[in-house]
Design an enzyme around this catalytic site. Structure first.
Site, mmCIF file in Angstrom:
data_model
loop_
_atom_site.group_PDB
_atom_site.id
_atom_site.type_symbol
_atom_site.label_atom_id
_atom_site.label_comp_id
_atom_site.label_asym_id
_atom_site.label_seq_id
_atom_site.Cartn_x
_atom_site.Cartn_y
_atom_site.Cartn_z
ATOM 1 N N LYS A 195 0.863 -1.187 0.000
ATOM 2 C CA LYS A 195 0.000 0.000 0.000
ATOM 3 C C LYS A 195 0.896 1.233 0.000
ATOM 4 O O LYS A 195 1.634 1.488 0.951
ATOM 5 C CB LYS A 195 -0.920 0.006 1.216
ATOM 6 C CG LYS A 195 -1.842 1.224 1.276
ATOM 7 C CD LYS A 195 -2.743 1.149 2.497
ATOM 8 C CE LYS A 195 -3.651 2.352 2.588
ATOM 9 N NZ LYS A 195 -4.523 2.292 3.785
ATOM 10 N N LYS A 248 -2.171 -1.581 -3.787
ATOM 11 C CA LYS A 248 -2.976 -0.356 -3.780
ATOM 12 C C LYS A 248 -2.072 0.857 -3.913
ATOM 13 O O LYS A 248 -1.103 0.954 -3.150
ATOM 14 C CB LYS A 248 -3.776 -0.280 -2.476
ATOM 15 C CG LYS A 248 -4.667 0.939 -2.325
ATOM 16 C CD LYS A 248 -5.374 0.920 -0.973
ATOM 17 C CE LYS A 248 -6.290 2.133 -0.828
ATOM 18 N NZ LYS A 248 -6.945 2.172 0.488
#
Length: 322
Positions: A195, A248
């Protein structure tokens, strides 16, 4: 042989031929829809920076989940916005917190729909950061206890999968241990393993009401230029017990998705985040791009890169068209 010898255009000539030879196929079961839960009843609050997306009270979220099930979506992932916030993110692990209420209601109404819960603290803290603050930074190890308690409370409410998104070191091991000790050894962990500290999260912070009140999240989310570090983060989370991983954002990190697919033989989710969605929708609203073509092209690129599933805000409209 007359020139040209090879004519690849033969297989592109008609839609039937293109469909027959298509290498990457999108299906509704590939899609996971994010839902933002708020207190109250009958509440549908549009998010100004995300056209077509709204914060929902639990009763309204149940209706959306019934439709998600009817469309054949792979599942939903829940984010919660509590009535009050504090320095200890207590709403995140409250057994009667907003996500816990949502899980129970959704599983009662649509028991066969897969329900994933985002495990983090930023929506629940008064300062908007993902954990306990010491000297203007997040204390990693204290935060692990909050995350573990949240994951257990979600599993107890009936969540099918828990998805830690905080990027604390050691969070997967802490959550796995807590779930096992609490009698939830079969609840999988879908870890936000890679992330990035991305600029594409802006609209989400309106949706989840989670904007940091000071500084930013760069000390715990990944530095965007780093690719090898992402592989290390994924490897560590898998060693700690993650069953699936998330990359992400998605579109700006297709190389990371592809590298992870080549290296790790586990299910990979990619999150097409709020900024990616909102940029497309802004271009659509200005008449600059074709909605359906760009929506499907962006989702296909993510799947083609190697994602098993896609967390995305186009889930329902894409499923209807498919």
């Amino acid at each position: 042989m007359p020139f040209p010898i090879h004519r690849p255009r033969r297989l592109r000539r008609t839609e039937s031929l293109r469909r027959l030879t298509r290498e990457t196929q999108l299906q509704p079961e590939n899609f996971i829809e994010p839902l933002f839960l708020i207190p109250g009843e009958g509440q549908v609050k549009p998010i100004s920076s995300m056209p077509g997306i709204a914060q929902l009270s639990v009763d309204q979220a149940v209706k959306q989940c019934e439709e998600a099930k009817s469309l054949g979506l792979g599942g939903v992932i829940l984010f919660g916005i509590p009535e009050t916030k504090d320095e200890f993110a207590s709403g995140a692990y409250d057994p009667d917190g907003i996500v816990q209420q949502g899980v129970r209601a959704i599983k009662a109404a649509v028991p066969d729909l897969l329900v994933i819960t985002d495990v983090c603290n930023c929506e629940y803290t008064s300062h908007g950061h993902c954990g306990h603050i010491v000297d203007n930074d997040v204390d990693n190890d204290v935060t692990l206890d909050w995350l573990a308690r949240s994951a257990v409370s979600h599993a107890a409410a009936g969540a099918d999968i828990v998805a830690p998104s905080d990027m604390m070191d050691g969070r997967v091991a802490a959550i796995r241990s807590a779930l096992d000790q609490a009698g939830h050894p079969l609840v999988p962990i879908m870890s936000y393993a890679a992330k990035y500290a991305s600029g594409f999260y802006g609209p989400f912070r309106e949706a989840a009401e989670s904007t940091p009140q000071f500084g930013d999240r760069r000390s715990y989310q990944m530095d965007p230029p780093n690719a090898r570090e992402a592989m290390r983060e994924i490897e560590l989370d898998l060693e700690e017990g993650a069953d699936m991983i998330i990359v992400k954002p998605a579109l700006a990190y297709l190389d990371i998705i592809a590298a992870a697919r080549n290296r790790f033989d586990v299910p990979i989710a990619a999150y097409q985040v709020s900024g990616e969605y909102s940029m497309i929708m802004a271009a659509v609203q200005n008449g600059w791009v074709d909605y359906e073509r760009v929506m499907f092209e962006s989702l296909t690129a993510i799947k083609r890169a190697g994602a098993t599933m896609i967390i995305n805000y186009f889930a329902k409209p894409a499923a209807r068209l498919l």
